[in-house]
Write an enzyme that holds these catalytic residues in place. Structure first.
Site, PDB file in Angstrom:
ATOM      1  N   ASP A  69     -10.430   4.286  17.295  1.00 38.02           N
ATOM      2  CA  ASP A  69     -11.027   3.995  16.107  1.00 38.02           C
ATOM      3  C   ASP A  69     -10.971   5.132  15.803  1.00 38.02           C
ATOM      4  O   ASP A  69     -11.369   6.685  15.874  1.00 38.02           O
ATOM      5  CB  ASP A  69     -12.582   3.644  16.808  1.00 38.02           C
ATOM      6  N   CYS A 116      -2.545   0.491  10.167  1.00 37.91           N
ATOM      7  CA  CYS A 116      -1.526  -0.853   9.626  1.00 37.91           C
ATOM      8  C   CYS A 116      -1.460  -1.709   8.920  1.00 37.91           C
ATOM      9  O   CYS A 116      -2.419  -1.461   8.410  1.00 37.91           O
ATOM     10  CB  CYS A 116      -1.847  -1.783  11.192  1.00 37.91           C
ATOM     11  N   PRO A 117      -0.334  -1.900   8.816  1.00 44.72           N
ATOM     12  CA  PRO A 117       1.454  -2.594   8.956  1.00 44.72           C
ATOM     13  C   PRO A 117       2.055  -1.579   9.365  1.00 44.72           C
ATOM     14  O   PRO A 117       3.001  -0.955   9.614  1.00 44.72           O
ATOM     15  CB  PRO A 117       1.366  -3.812   8.582  1.00 44.72           C
ATOM     16  N   GLY A 118       1.319  -0.095   8.406  1.00 46.89           N
ATOM     17  CA  GLY A 118       2.229   0.818   8.281  1.00 46.89           C
ATOM     18  C   GLY A 118       2.908   1.533   6.786  1.00 46.89           C
ATOM     19  O   GLY A 118       3.975   2.097   7.040  1.00 46.89           O
ATOM     20  N   LYS A 160     -13.043   3.804  -0.794  1.00 46.04           N
ATOM     21  CA  LYS A 160     -12.852   2.549  -0.902  1.00 46.04           C
ATOM     22  C   LYS A 160     -14.875   2.125  -1.761  1.00 46.04           C
ATOM     23  O   LYS A 160     -15.433   2.660  -1.382  1.00 46.04           O
ATOM     24  CB  LYS A 160     -13.022   1.840   0.215  1.00 46.04           C
ATOM     25  N   SER A 182       0.817  -1.017  -0.065  1.00 49.19           N
ATOM     26  CA  SER A 182       0.128  -0.122  -0.515  1.00 49.19           C
ATOM     27  C   SER A 182       1.197   1.170  -0.214  1.00 49.19           C
ATOM     28  O   SER A 182       0.472   2.573  -0.544  1.00 49.19           O
ATOM     29  CB  SER A 182      -0.769  -0.133   1.184  1.00 49.19           C
ATOM     30  N   ASP A 233      -4.823   3.067  14.525  1.00 45.18           N
ATOM     31  CA  ASP A 233      -5.667   2.187  14.442  1.00 45.18           C
ATOM     32  C   ASP A 233      -5.431   0.460  15.275  1.00 45.18           C
ATOM     33  O   ASP A 233      -3.917   0.586  16.170  1.00 45.18           O
ATOM     34  CB  ASP A 233      -4.694   1.299  12.631  1.00 45.18           C
ATOM     35  N   ASP A 283      -6.382   5.436   5.106  1.00 42.12           N
ATOM     36  CA  ASP A 283      -6.782   4.144   4.103  1.00 42.12           C
ATOM     37  C   ASP A 283      -7.284   3.935   4.762  1.00 42.12           C
ATOM     38  O   ASP A 283      -7.962   2.140   5.052  1.00 42.12           O
ATOM     39  CB  ASP A 283      -5.233   3.775   3.460  1.00 42.12           C
TER      40      ASP A 283
HETATM   41  C1  LIG Z   1      -6.127  -1.014   3.731  1.00 43.58           C
HETATM   42  S1  LIG Z   1      -5.602  -1.587   5.388  1.00 43.58           S
HETATM   43  C2  LIG Z   1      -4.053  -0.187   6.107  1.00 43.58           C
HETATM   44  C3  LIG Z   1      -3.110  -0.222   5.071  1.00 43.58           C
HETATM   45  C4  LIG Z   1      -1.923   0.835   5.696  1.00 43.58           C
HETATM   46  N1  LIG Z   1      -2.091   2.397   4.445  1.00 43.58           N
HETATM   47  C5  LIG Z   1      -0.547   0.736   4.980  1.00 43.58           C
HETATM   48  O1  LIG Z   1      -0.194   1.012   4.238  1.00 43.58           O
HETATM   49  O2  LIG Z   1       0.110  -0.470   5.311  1.00 43.58           O
HETATM   50  C6  LIG Z   1      -6.854  -0.583   6.188  1.00 43.58           C
HETATM   51  C7  LIG Z   1      -6.692  -0.388   7.881  1.00 43.58           C
HETATM   52  O3  LIG Z   1      -7.645   0.292   8.299  1.00 43.58           O
HETATM   53  C8  LIG Z   1      -7.927   0.114   9.244  1.00 43.58           C
HETATM   54  N2  LIG Z   1      -9.163   0.530   9.967  1.00 43.58           N
HETATM   55  C9  LIG Z   1     -10.079   0.167   9.718  1.00 43.58           C
HETATM   56  N3  LIG Z   1     -11.795   0.694  10.477  1.00 43.58           N
HETATM   57  C10 LIG Z   1     -10.727   1.650  11.094  1.00 43.58           C
HETATM   58  C11 LIG Z   1     -11.611   2.296  12.237  1.00 43.58           C
HETATM   59  N4  LIG Z   1     -12.693   2.872  12.356  1.00 43.58           N
HETATM   60  N5  LIG Z   1     -10.432   3.035  12.686  1.00 43.58           N
HETATM   61  C12 LIG Z   1      -9.473   2.944  12.769  1.00 43.58           C
HETATM   62  N6  LIG Z   1      -8.764   1.690  12.018  1.00 43.58           N
HETATM   63  C13 LIG Z   1      -9.743   1.200  11.268  1.00 43.58           C
HETATM   64  C14 LIG Z   1      -8.199  -2.025   9.814  1.00 43.58           C
HETATM   65  O4  LIG Z   1      -7.875  -1.612  10.773  1.00 43.58           O
HETATM   66  C15 LIG Z   1      -6.364  -1.764   8.994  1.00 43.58           C
HETATM   67  O5  LIG Z   1      -5.562  -1.722   9.412  1.00 43.58           O
END
Ligand SMILES: C[S@@+](CC[C@H](N)C(=O)[O-])C[C@H]1O[C@@H](n2cnc3c(N)ncnc32)[C@H](O)[C@@H]1O
EC number: 2.1.1.186
Length: 356
Positions: free
Chosen positions: A259, A220-222, A305, A187, A239, A276
């Protein structure tokens, strides 16, 4: 036969066609689309004689969400004789304005990639012939139109040209980036591409510089945090998942298992808000617009999305929410860019900030 040829990711042809019909009508150019699912190509045939030129000049590539590249095509050369493909292509280019560059391209698809070697091979004698006839300048010239020859297969080519102020400088309209091995997820390339596309290079020193504070929602993961840390920023990574240990060890990241919709930054100095989170696009749009409108951040970069169907409609709905939210807060005019990036899948990337 004349119209606009546009490239997109395979599978997004209908979304691009809907967008082009709507945006060209706003410029009072009318026509009808021709598309084949999973071809990565949309043709927009214009009813008006000058329609294709008008669109190639005025339908900004930056305003088209799903288009990677565009050019005005004048002819489709079909059933090309394999012993002389160049002759008919040359004939099709004879009335072109003087061009400064030739691009010989194909679809970014399995079928398209099969003819990439052939495209590279034919481009050398084709370039020489076009130069010999004065259609191309002897040396490349980036202020002149670009001549495009797009092979749908090895015996069918669309021929046309684009204007330098309204085309992508990248082959196939794709900004290719190398995956950094130490980044925790692929990502990461989305945010890198978004920064390169939406933030002019000469402003990177100010807007993407070391010392700025950022919030990464859904971190996550970053992978996105990695892009911010790499540029020397301090990041609050929000996250409930697990963050990459090497990133945490930099000392530039504060992990917040919360959240993203409720998160409050510690201090009032957030420059970038990036997001994201895999959440409904309407919810994300409202959250981002609220942060920007209430000046909790200076700039925001986020993913919407998309649903499998009616993707374009879903984006328009999200953009309407942003507009409404900024209006409700009387936050004034804003800059907004939306693009289906090369590294995006079922999502688009948005950049939002208030005008200075
Ligand atoms: C596509 S992944 C992110 C990948 C990240 N941008 C990367 O580059 O590694 C989506 C993340 O959104 C988090 N997520 C979804 N809804 C969330 C919320 N309401 N609050 C915090 N995190 C959320 C999920 O736990 C997941 O880790």
């Amino acid at each position: 036969m004349a119209g606009l040829a546009l490239y997109c990711r395979t599978g997004f042809e209908k979304d691009l066609a809907n967008e082009v019909i709507e945006k060209s009508a706003a410029l009072e150019v009318f026509g009808y689309p021709e598309l084949k699912t999973n071809s990565g190509l949309v043709l927009f045939h214009c009813y008006q004689a000058e329609g294709a030129q008008t669109l190639a000049k005025s339908l900004a590539l930056t305003s088209l969400i799903f288009a990677r590249q565009l050019f005005a095509f004048t002819e489709r050369c079909e059933q090309l004789d394999t012993s002389d493909r160049i002759g008919p292509i040359l004939q099709a280019c004879i009335e072109f304005p003087e061009c400064g560059e030739l691009r010989v391209e194909h679809a970014d698809s399995t079928d398209g990639r099969e003819i990439s070697k052939f495209c590279r091979k034919i481009s050398v004698p084709l370039r020489q012939t076009l130069r010999g006839k004065g259609i191309l300048t002897p040396l490349e010239h980036n202020k002149l139109p670009v001549c495009h020859v797009y092979f749908e297969d090895s015996t069918t080519a669309l021929v046309g040209y684009s204007y330098p102020q309204n085309n992508s400088p990248h082959p196939l309209g794709i900004l290719r980036l190398k995956f950094p091995n130490e980044a925790p997820s692929r990502s990461t390339l989305k945010l890198d591409e978004a920064f390169q596309l939406f933030i002019p290079k000469k402003e990177h020193g100010k807007r993407l510089s070391g010392g700025l504070h950022a919030v990464d929602l859904g971190a996550c993961p970053g992978g996105w945090t990695y892009q911010l840390v790499k540029r020397g920023m301090f990041v609050e990574a929000v996250d409930n998942g697990a963050m990459d240990e090497a990133l945490m060890a930099t000392g530039q990241v504060r992990y917040c298992p919360e959240d993203g919709f409720k998160f409050q930054p510690r201090k009032n100095n957030v420059y970038w808000l990036v997001c994201d989170m895999i959440e409904q696009p309407q919810r994300v749009a409202k959250l981002m617009a609220t942060w920007v409108a209430t000046k909790r951040c200076q700039e925001s970069m986020f993913n919407l999305k998309l649903p499998m169907k009616k993707r374009y409609e879903s984006i328009k709905e999200a953009l309407a929410i942003i507009d409404q939210c900024i209006d409700q807060h009387h936050a004034g005019p804003y800059d907004l860019s939306v693009k289906h990036l090369y590294h995006d899948r079922e999502e688009v990337t948005v950049h939002l900030r208030l005008k200075a």
